[in-house]
Design a protein around this motif. Sequence first.
Motif, PDB file in Angstrom:
ATOM      1  N   ASP A   6       0.869  -1.179   0.000  1.00 22.68           N
ATOM      2  CA  ASP A   6       0.000   0.000   0.000  1.00 22.68           C
ATOM      3  C   ASP A   6       0.904   1.227   0.000  1.00 22.68           C
ATOM      4  O   ASP A   6       1.603   1.493   0.973  1.00 22.68           O
ATOM      5  CB  ASP A   6      -0.889  -0.031   1.252  1.00 22.68           C
ATOM      6  CG  ASP A   6      -1.778   1.201   1.389  1.00 22.68           C
ATOM      7  OD1 ASP A   6      -1.730   2.099   0.534  1.00 22.68           O
ATOM      8  OD2 ASP A   6      -2.524   1.252   2.389  1.00 22.68           O
ATOM      9  N   ILE A   7       0.896   1.972  -1.116  1.00 20.62           N
ATOM     10  CA  ILE A   7       1.715   3.180  -1.228  1.00 20.62           C
ATOM     11  C   ILE A   7       0.819   4.394  -1.050  1.00 20.62           C
ATOM     12  O   ILE A   7      -0.028   4.688  -1.902  1.00 20.62           O
ATOM     13  CB  ILE A   7       2.438   3.263  -2.583  1.00 20.62           C
ATOM     14  CG1 ILE A   7       3.324   2.041  -2.795  1.00 20.62           C
ATOM     15  CG2 ILE A   7       3.267   4.548  -2.670  1.00 20.62           C
ATOM     16  CD1 ILE A   7       3.988   1.998  -4.164  1.00 20.62           C
ATOM     17  N   ALA A  13       2.888   0.610   3.405  1.00 14.27           N
ATOM     18  CA  ALA A  13       2.584  -0.541   4.260  1.00 14.27           C
ATOM     19  C   ALA A  13       2.707  -1.815   3.434  1.00 14.27           C
ATOM     20  O   ALA A  13       2.224  -1.875   2.295  1.00 14.27           O
ATOM     21  CB  ALA A  13       1.191  -0.427   4.858  1.00 14.27           C
ATOM     22  N   VAL A  14       3.339  -2.827   4.001  1.00 11.50           N
ATOM     23  CA  VAL A  14       3.641  -4.062   3.278  1.00 11.50           C
ATOM     24  C   VAL A  14       3.317  -5.253   4.177  1.00 11.50           C
ATOM     25  O   VAL A  14       3.570  -5.219   5.377  1.00 11.50           O
ATOM     26  CB  VAL A  14       5.130  -4.098   2.880  1.00 11.50           C
ATOM     27  CG1 VAL A  14       5.470  -5.376   2.140  1.00 11.50           C
ATOM     28  CG2 VAL A  14       5.479  -2.890   2.013  1.00 11.50           C
ATOM     29  N   ALA A  15       2.781  -6.318   3.579  1.00  8.17           N
ATOM     30  CA  ALA A  15       2.522  -7.548   4.326  1.00  8.17           C
ATOM     31  C   ALA A  15       2.672  -8.744   3.403  1.00  8.17           C
ATOM     32  O   ALA A  15       2.486  -8.637   2.186  1.00  8.17           O
ATOM     33  CB  ALA A  15       1.129  -7.532   4.952  1.00  8.17           C
ATOM     34  N   SER A  33       5.502  -1.100   8.100  1.00 12.25           N
ATOM     35  CA  SER A  33       5.320   0.237   7.528  1.00 12.25           C
ATOM     36  C   SER A  33       6.624   1.027   7.547  1.00 12.25           C
ATOM     37  O   SER A  33       7.488   0.824   8.411  1.00 12.25           O
ATOM     38  CB  SER A  33       4.259   1.020   8.310  1.00 12.25           C
ATOM     39  OG  SER A  33       3.003   0.371   8.240  1.00 12.25           O
ATOM     40  N   CYS A  34       6.741   1.933   6.580  1.00 14.80           N
ATOM     41  CA  CYS A  34       7.849   2.873   6.551  1.00 14.80           C
ATOM     42  C   CYS A  34       7.348   4.177   5.944  1.00 14.80           C
ATOM     43  O   CYS A  34       6.292   4.207   5.300  1.00 14.80           O
ATOM     44  CB  CYS A  34       9.038   2.329   5.754  1.00 14.80           C
ATOM     45  SG  CYS A  34       8.697   2.063   4.001  1.00 14.80           S
ATOM     46  N   ALA A  35       8.072   5.235   6.146  1.00 14.78           N
ATOM     47  CA  ALA A  35       7.680   6.527   5.589  1.00 14.78           C
ATOM     48  C   ALA A  35       7.850   6.516   4.066  1.00 14.78           C
ATOM     49  O   ALA A  35       8.808   5.940   3.541  1.00 14.78           O
ATOM     50  CB  ALA A  35       8.521   7.644   6.201  1.00 14.78           C
ATOM     51  N   GLU A  51      12.956  -2.578  -0.477  1.00 12.59           N
ATOM     52  CA  GLU A  51      13.531  -2.833   0.845  1.00 12.59           C
ATOM     53  C   GLU A  51      12.488  -3.386   1.804  1.00 12.59           C
ATOM     54  O   GLU A  51      12.746  -4.332   2.563  1.00 12.59           O
ATOM     55  CB  GLU A  51      14.124  -1.538   1.402  1.00 12.59           C
ATOM     56  CG  GLU A  51      14.812  -1.698   2.741  1.00 12.59           C
ATOM     57  CD  GLU A  51      15.442  -0.409   3.235  1.00 12.59           C
ATOM     58  OE1 GLU A  51      15.590  -0.265   4.470  1.00 12.59           O
ATOM     59  OE2 GLU A  51      15.780   0.446   2.394  1.00 12.59           O
ATOM     60  N   ALA A  52      11.261  -2.820   1.770  1.00 14.49           N
ATOM     61  CA  ALA A  52      10.197  -3.290   2.652  1.00 14.49           C
ATOM     62  C   ALA A  52       9.749  -4.697   2.284  1.00 14.49           C
ATOM     63  O   ALA A  52       9.463  -5.527   3.157  1.00 14.49           O
ATOM     64  CB  ALA A  52       9.016  -2.322   2.602  1.00 14.49           C
TER      65      ALA A  52
END
Length: 311
Positions: A6-7, A13-15, A33-35, A51-52
């Motif tokens: 989810d960008i 957010a990644v799963a 999650s990351c910024a 990376e995520a």
Amino acid sequence: MIVGVDIGGTKIAVAGFEPDPAGGRRRVTPVRSCATPAREGGDAIVRAVVEAVRAVADGEPVTAVGVGTAGVVAPDGSITSATDAIRGWAGFPLRSALERATGVAVVVVNDVHAAAVAEAAQGAGRGAGGLLMVAVGTGIGGAVVLPDGLRTGATGTAGSVGHTELALPAELAGRRCGCGAPGHVEAVASGPGLERTYRERTGTPLPLREVDALARAGDRTAAEVIAQGAQFLGRALAAANAVLDVEVVAVGGGVAGIGERYLDEVARAYRAVAMPGPARARVLPAEFGVDATATGAALLAPVETPTPRPA
């Protein structure tokens, strides 16, 4: 593992997910999650996503990536148009860039389109004959999922309920939507639209959560502003479902977090103007939370078909 992404304008957010026997997706990792490096452009966002994805996979092989993203997404997975929340996002070839970076198949759709897929399969629309979803927040996004799947449209804009034109009262008629056109429901029923209406009526600028708190405490003006926005949204949804005639209308997003009284007002306004058939549609709160877009994106990602081994 299939990875759903989810960008957003502020957060990625990644799963990780695995296919289940019924054709759905089962989340097998926490959401990470990351910024979003929104000021650094598309290449920086691709690096952050890769990376995520690697971090959430934690050494497990990734077979496909599904992405739901802010912006209008063309059939080739590039970003057709977007707000300036992400610098240089419009025109960026997101799918091809991610496929080069990951080496696996990538599917890219709009974030609300992805969330609607999750709602249709595992949320408010499961088992129904079609779903119209609307997400009411900073803007108003929408999506259509029919029994045979998501409809993105020829240009990726299917379901754009926020750009439905309404006959508005004189004091609101000239207000322009973020797209530049006057009279769109997004201009008067989104979170910023409600805040603006309250400010214009009272002279006091307040965030929506404080307007809602005043309404709950009995403030008549605050309650009227929120009810009016819900009514505008209900009318727009009725217009959309006159064309679609789906069984479920799901309402999500931050503004819907106001709760039952807001959703009841949306449903009343919807049924007051809907055609007799579509008036029977169930107007329901969206069931998914923060991982809706990642889940729907993972549902759209292809499942790897194992290559047969020689006997």
